[in-house]
Design a protein around this motif. Sequence first.
Motif, PDB file in Angstrom:
ATOM      1  N   MET A 217       0.828  -1.209   0.000  1.00 48.62           N
ATOM      2  CA  MET A 217       0.000   0.000   0.000  1.00 48.62           C
ATOM      3  C   MET A 217       0.863   1.261   0.000  1.00 48.62           C
ATOM      4  SD  MET A 217      -3.101  -0.862  -0.284  1.00 48.62           S
ATOM      5  CE  MET A 217      -3.907  -2.470  -0.344  1.00 48.62           C
ATOM      6  N   GLY A 218       1.968   1.215   0.728  1.00 45.90           N
ATOM      7  CA  GLY A 218       2.869   2.366   0.741  1.00 45.90           C
ATOM      8  C   GLY A 218       3.404   2.673  -0.646  1.00 45.90           C
ATOM      9  N   ASN A 219       3.804   1.637  -1.365  1.00 46.27           N
ATOM     10  CA  ASN A 219       4.293   1.843  -2.729  1.00 46.27           C
ATOM     11  C   ASN A 219       3.183   2.339  -3.652  1.00 46.27           C
ATOM     12  OD1 ASN A 219       6.945   1.023  -2.232  1.00 46.27           O
ATOM     13  ND2 ASN A 219       6.436  -1.130  -2.496  1.00 46.27           N
ATOM     14  N   ARG A 220       1.967   1.857  -3.411  1.00 48.00           N
ATOM     15  CA  ARG A 220       0.841   2.247  -4.277  1.00 48.00           C
ATOM     16  C   ARG A 220       0.517   3.732  -4.137  1.00 48.00           C
ATOM     17  NH1 ARG A 220      -1.662   3.546  -7.557  1.00 48.00           N
ATOM     18  NH2 ARG A 220      -3.694   2.956  -8.387  1.00 48.00           N
ATOM     19  N   ILE A 221       0.658   4.276  -2.940  1.00 44.67           N
ATOM     20  CA  ILE A 221       0.293   5.678  -2.694  1.00 44.67           C
ATOM     21  C   ILE A 221       1.116   6.627  -3.542  1.00 44.67           C
ATOM     22  CG2 ILE A 221       0.309   7.525  -0.960  1.00 44.67           C
ATOM     23  CD1 ILE A 221      -0.242   5.260   1.127  1.00 44.67           C
ATOM     24  N   ALA A 317       3.500   9.852   5.578  1.00 50.65           N
ATOM     25  CA  ALA A 317       4.556  10.833   5.831  1.00 50.65           C
ATOM     26  C   ALA A 317       5.795  10.163   6.405  1.00 50.65           C
ATOM     27  CB  ALA A 317       4.052  11.918   6.777  1.00 50.65           C
ATOM     28  N   GLY A 318       5.613   9.278   7.370  1.00 55.79           N
ATOM     29  CA  GLY A 318       6.742   8.635   8.016  1.00 55.79           C
ATOM     30  C   GLY A 318       7.403   7.579   7.159  1.00 55.79           C
ATOM     31  N   PHE A 319       6.627   6.890   6.348  1.00 57.03           N
ATOM     32  CA  PHE A 319       7.158   5.810   5.518  1.00 57.03           C
ATOM     33  C   PHE A 319       7.998   6.348   4.359  1.00 57.03           C
ATOM     34  CE2 PHE A 319       5.968   3.962   1.330  1.00 57.03           C
ATOM     35  CZ  PHE A 319       6.861   2.895   1.319  1.00 57.03           C
ATOM     36  N   GLU A 320       7.442   7.255   3.585  1.00 53.55           N
ATOM     37  CA  GLU A 320       8.085   7.641   2.334  1.00 53.55           C
ATOM     38  C   GLU A 320       9.197   8.671   2.517  1.00 53.55           C
ATOM     39  OE1 GLU A 320       8.844   7.593  -1.761  1.00 53.55           O
ATOM     40  OE2 GLU A 320       7.738   6.233  -0.466  1.00 53.55           O
TER      41      GLU A 320
END
Length: 512
Positions: A217-221, A317-320
């Motif tokens: 999901m993080g990559n998809r955003i 915000a924290g992941f990317e």
Amino acid sequence: MSIITSNIIYDLVGLVIVITALTIVILYYKRAFNYWKNRNVPYLEATIPWGTLAAPHRRIVSLGEEITNIYKEAKIKGWKHFGFYILGSPIFMTTDLDTIKCILTKDFSHFVDRGINVNEKAEPITAHLFAIGGKKWRNLRTKFTPTFTSGKMRNMFQTLTDCGVKLEQYILKEVSYHEPFDIKNILGNFSTDIIGSCAFGLECNSFKDPNNPFRLMGNRIFNRTKLENLKFTITMNFPSLARLLRFKQLDPTLTEFFTKVVVDSVKYREKNNVQRQDFLQLLIDMKNNKDGSEQPGDGNTLTIDEMVAQCFVFFIAGFETSSTTMTFVLYELSKHPKIQEKVREEIVCILKKHNGAVTYDSLSEMKYLRQVIDETLRKYPALPFITRKCVEDYVVPGTNVKIEKSVRVFIPIRGIHYDQDYYENPEVFDPERFTDENKQNRNSYAFIPFGEGPRICIGMRFGIMQSKVGLVSILKNFKVTLNKKTKEPLVFSTNSIIPQVKGGVWLNLEKI
């Protein structure tokens, strides 16, 4: 009436409708594109229908680079204040740091909102702290600020170091295969594990399961298609049209995933009386605030949809941003071995003083590492520009330039960071720019990777701490060099606002 005659009439009516529609559109744009001219403000020319910028589906450079080029063009023309257009919307931009200080800080009351379209009814997940404005933003910001105090950060620090150990162990295992590392992917796993734990209280185990839903999901955003970028541009500039066409800012699968995670986690904690020192617990406490002084939607208490929105923005915000920053730090260090060795010497020296332990205090002592991170944020700010929306007519101090209510303002962070008036040879990576002495001799608004003023990134200190833990975990034990799979010069994706390198950043890691 014959069939042929009827067809001719239908064709003529259709032609008249098309011509009328085109005429209306052209007249609209002609009027819209006179906005700055009518107000005697210098401006960059625009073309129908996209305005000054390139069509989002035909962009040949990233949006951050395009905004930087606009900034440079204005500087060459000697403009301190100027306008341009996105679709038919007038955008104000300034190259003057004193004006930027007024907009972001001194006269913040005129620019409280970001100007990001939020359709809370149809897409409640978009109504998060980063996007909302007004009273609700103020209340939420006040409530969330204690989450990022030194005390709370110390409480979360063990989670970060545990994830750092997993990062180190993974690299140690993989380095024996002598294969290059797609470093952004690895650091994405590290960031996902941290945010999953600190925000949701969940163990993501991304290194064991790189296809876990949070990673996917993080990559998809942040990997929008050209069509999604086109829809997003229309949504930001023509919100009424976007609502009519039922455009969504996010893929519905993202909304469904984050909603389910939050709802299930809240139910489990409340049913089993589970308490944790994390972001979700703060939201649960706000949801259950029952003293009677709160009103729905005021930001003092929260619905489950509002909780989902805040968890969503905390994650993205924290992941990317942290994984991106760490990636570019290691890229630059791979190209500057002397700087890399100086960083490593500092890390080893300070850890020795702390019995080899990576602690909150030991990281705080690593000043040169912070200089390296700051120089990286100068060259590769996670957000190359930020926006504000004028909520009350504002006259720029010392001028007769008026920014009218509802006009959006772009703050060109990347443009400022590459301005030779503030940074000699801005393309060169030089951490010495951020010694205490050099910082004191430079306008503080010449370096604003997290924004500035009351809407400065609330998670700034957490992000820096997270980045330090990841970098220390790697640099204390591994030498980093550039692999030939990395294509230079770096080319950035045109589908992402956050800088993403086409083809990835590939590094060699060698155990010391």
